[in-house]
Design a protein around this motif. Sequence first.
Motif, PDB file in Angstrom:
ATOM      1  N   ALA A 192     -19.261 -16.936 -95.754  1.00 42.02           N
ATOM      2  CA  ALA A 192     -18.180 -15.963 -95.928  1.00 42.02           C
ATOM      3  C   ALA A 192     -17.041 -16.485 -96.782  1.00 42.02           C
ATOM      4  N   ALA A 193     -16.998 -17.791 -96.984  1.00 46.31           N
ATOM      5  CA  ALA A 193     -15.971 -18.374 -97.848  1.00 46.31           C
ATOM      6  C   ALA A 193     -16.455 -18.518 -99.283  1.00 46.31           C
ATOM      7  N   GLY A 194     -17.676 -18.033 -99.562  1.00 45.03           N
ATOM      8  CA  GLY A 194     -18.213 -18.114-100.911  1.00 45.03           C
ATOM      9  C   GLY A 194     -18.877 -19.432-101.240  1.00 45.03           C
ATOM     10  N   ARG A 195     -19.097 -20.267-100.233  1.00 47.16           N
ATOM     11  CA  ARG A 195     -19.702 -21.577-100.465  1.00 47.16           C
ATOM     12  C   ARG A 195     -21.222 -21.461-100.425  1.00 47.16           C
ATOM     13  N   HIS A 196     -21.877 -21.991-101.460  1.00 49.90           N
ATOM     14  CA  HIS A 196     -23.330 -21.984-101.526  1.00 49.90           C
ATOM     15  C   HIS A 196     -23.899 -23.194-100.793  1.00 49.90           C
ATOM     16  N   GLY A 197     -25.068 -23.010-100.215  1.00 51.62           N
ATOM     17  CA  GLY A 197     -25.731 -24.120 -99.559  1.00 51.62           C
ATOM     18  C   GLY A 197     -27.176 -23.790 -99.260  1.00 51.62           C
TER      19      GLY A 197
END
Length: 354
Positions: A271-276
């Motif tokens: 939800a914070a836009g962080r890819h993983g």
Amino acid sequence: MTDEFDRLLHFTERDLPAGRHQLHRERLMTQIHEDIRTSSPTPASAANRRNPFLRRAILIPVAAFALVGAVVTGVQLTAAPDGSGDSGLATGPLLVTEVGSAHASGATQLLNRIALAANETSTPKAHEGQYVYIESTTAGTHVRNDHGKSTVVSDKLHPRQTWKSLDGKNGWLIEAGATDTKGITLDSDVKPYLNAPSYNYLAALTTDPDALLAKIYNETRGEGRGPDQEAFTTIGDLLGESYPTAALTSALYKAAAKIPGVVTVDDAVDAAGRHGVAVARLDETSGQRDEWIFDNKTLTFLGKRTVQVNPVPGDTEANLIKPGTVVFTTAITTRAIVDGIKQTPAQQTPARAS
């Protein structure tokens, strides 16, 4: 009253969509507390109270509303005071994503690597009188019924803050759109358990992965949408809405590696836009895939999301939620031990931070 709360919460959690036990438990309980605290004979004042529930539907039995003086046959706690089904957040763009390919091979190896990385981290030791503080960004998607017309809407991404005492008896929630700026109480007399744990409860759990998984299967038997999905859901809840020790976190990942049907997804976004990279499991009944998202390099847990992967079988309103829709998303941005309710880590006394 405590027995009624416990029975009601257990009923509610049993049929929840995956990944939402603890959050819905908090909101069900706080709504009941709030209704009791602010109950008034005037319909207008009751109508103006805000509903702290997410818009995901929960069917509540008649006995629940007997606690607060209401008599109904079953309600979807998704409606705003004006009856529109929108409690203030469903103004964001529809949450959608490209459905990533799932890989059955490699899930065990990845979870074991994540477990090793988790075991090498340090977690602060909490002292009596302190609180677990979790700050996150979250949003959800739901079917809104407005005067007989059903549409799919998504919340705006918004902040959420929780404080919980170590024994689980005291707490506080502040969430944009779900509470006012002051927040609402999470105080509870319900004895902590797997789907509603306290810090102290978690500290007493075994860190043997096999024994831990056996406990999860045993204590969630008959709940959710099958034992394997429920075990995966329970572990995901423990990772996202609590603060387990490094040893327990590692054991939870090793336990998850033993659940049939767990897969990997090469790219997922929190939800914070962080890819993983994600560890995931598909719920065949709902067509939704729960994804736990980890940093590609450090393997740190970032957050979770639930993605509609397959159409929902049958002719129901749920069919309006198409594949590629993000049904729920959350990103953990801060997790810490603090000295008091409404205190943030920035206000923490240095001498008590260890």
